[in-house]
Design an enzyme around this catalytic site. Structure first.
Site, short mmCIF file in Angstrom:
data_model
loop_
_atom_site.label_atom_id
_atom_site.label_comp_id
_atom_site.label_asym_id
_atom_site.label_seq_id
_atom_site.Cartn_x
_atom_site.Cartn_y
_atom_site.Cartn_z
N CYS A 178 -103.26 -27.24 -28.66
CA CYS A 178 -103.76 -26.75 -29.94
C CYS A 178 -104.56 -25.58 -29.49
O CYS A 178 -105.79 -26.03 -29.20
CB CYS A 178 -104.21 -27.58 -30.89
SG CYS A 178 -105.21 -27.27 -32.10
N CYS A 208 -107.91 -25.83 -31.22
CA CYS A 208 -108.94 -27.11 -30.84
C CYS A 208 -109.48 -26.86 -29.56
O CYS A 208 -110.45 -27.26 -29.31
CB CYS A 208 -108.00 -28.28 -30.69
SG CYS A 208 -106.89 -28.69 -32.27
#
Length: 302
Positions: free
Chosen positions: A219, A222
Site C-alpha cells: 500500500c 500506507c
C-alpha cells in the site's frame, strides 16, 4: 533497531529528483507474472490517495556524487543465485533490501552512495547489491527474480518477497525501509486481534489515547505516511500510544479489519478508555496530526 534520526527532519532541505525512468538491464526480457494477491474482505480494501498537507520526510545523504563511498562494507555484493539465496537465509527475519544496478546506468550510480549511507544507519537491515550486467550468473539471477530495469529494489522478510520498487529516489527508499523494516519500540507491532485487545486493556487505567494505524503490505499511501507515525510516536510518547497492524498479515488481522468496518487503507483508529472514539481514513500527514490533537482535546482549525 534501525535508527533514522538523520532522515526525519521537521524542516528538511530540498531533495533533488534523481530520475523518473529506470534504465534497462542488458539481457533478454522475460514475461513477468503478476504477484499473488491475498484474499480481500468484502467490500474490498482500497488505498486512500495521499493528502496534500503535512510533514515532509527528506533524505539528507548526498546524492550528487556518482562514485561509491570509500567504505561500503555493509552492502554485500552478490554474484550468483547461490550467493543470493544464502544471503536471504542468513538474514532470517531481518529485512533484506536488494538493489539491482546496471553498469551503464547513471541513476544507479547516483543511488548507490545513498544506499551505502543508509546501510550505516540501519544495523538491523541487510543490504545486497546485484550488478545485473556483470556476468551470465547475475543475468540469470535477474531473470529468475523478474527484474528487467535498473535501479530496481526488492524487499524480503523471512525469505518472502514483500515489496518491489523501480526508479525511485532516496526519500522513497527511506520510507520503504522504515515501513517494512521498522523495529521502533515506540510503535507497537500488532499481529492479531488478541494483540489489539491486550494493548487496549493495558491503557484503560492511564487513559492514554491509542492510535492504531491499519494498512496493507502493498500500500503506497500506507508506506508514505508511516515515517510521520514514527516521528509522532517519539514526540508524543508521554500522552499517546501508537500501534500498527497489516490487515493482510494473517486471517486474524483480516477478520479484525472486517469487524471494524475498515474498507480503505490507511485507516487510523483512535481509542481511549477501551472504546473507539473515532477514525481518520487517508494519508494526509497534516490531517492525521490534526485528528490526533483533536482527540487529545486540542482545538484544531483547518
Amino acid at each position: 533497531m534501525a535508527t533514522f534520526t538523520n532522515f526525519l527532519l521537521s524542516k528538511p532541505p530540498s531533495s533533488p529528483s534523481l530520475f523518473t525512468q529506470p534504465s534497462p538491464l542488458f539481457f533478454r526480457p522475460t514475461t513477468s507474472s503478476s504477484s499473488p494477491r491475498l484474499a480481500k474482505p468484502q467490500p474490498p480494501l482500497v488505498a486512500r490517495p495521499t493528502g496534500p498537507r503535512g510533514l515532509t520526510v527528506r533524505a539528507t545523504a548526498a546524492t550528487q556524487n556518482s562514485s561509491p563511498p570509500a567504505s561500503d562494507e555493509r552492502v554485500q555484493k552478490v554474484h550468483s543465485l547461490e550467493e543470493f539465496d544464502a544471503a536471504l537465509r542468513a538474514a532470517e527475519d531481518r529485512l533484506v533490501v536488494v538493489e539491482y544496478e546496471a553498469s551503464r546506468s547513471a541513476s544507479s550510480n547516483k543511488m548507490y552512495p545513498f544506499m551505502v549511507e543508509l546501510s550505516r544507519q540501519c544495523n538491523d537491515v541487510v543490504f545486497l547489491l546485484v550488478l545485473g550486467d556483470e556476468s551470465e550468473a547475475t543475468r540469470e539471477l535477474c531473470r529468475r527474480e523478474k527484474v528487467k530495469k535498473a535501479p530496481h529494489f526488492t524487499f524480503y522478510k523471512s525469505m518472502e518477497r514483500v515489496h518491489d520498487e523501480e526508479g525511485i529516489g532516496p526519500d522513497q527508499l527511506v520510507g520503504d525501509v522504515l515501513y517494512y523494516g521498522d523495529n521502533h519500540s515506540a510503535v507497537k507491532q500488532l499481529h492479531s486481534r488478541e494483540d489489539v485487545e491486550k494493548l487496549i486493556e493495558g491503557h484503560k487505567a492511564d487513559h492514554k489515547l491509542v492510535v492504531l494505524d491499519v494498512g496493507l503490505k502493498h500500500c503506497g499511501p500506507c508506506v508514505k505516511v508511516y515515517p510521520t507515525v514514527i516521528k509522532l510516536s517519539r514526540q508524543m510518547s508521554e500522552s499517546v500510544v501508537f500501534a500498527r497492524m497489516n490487515g493482510d498479515e494473517n486471517d486474524s488481522c483480516m477478520q479484525f479489519l472486517k469487524d471494524m468496518d475498515v474498507v480503505e487503507v490507511p485507516t487510523f483508529l483512535f481509542i481511549r478508555d477501551g472504546e473507539i472514539r473515532g477514525r481518520y481514513v487517508g494519508s494526509g500527514k497534516g490531517e492525521l496530526i490534526g485528528e490526533i490533537l483533536r482527540y487529545q482535546g486540542v482545538r484544531v482549525t483547518y
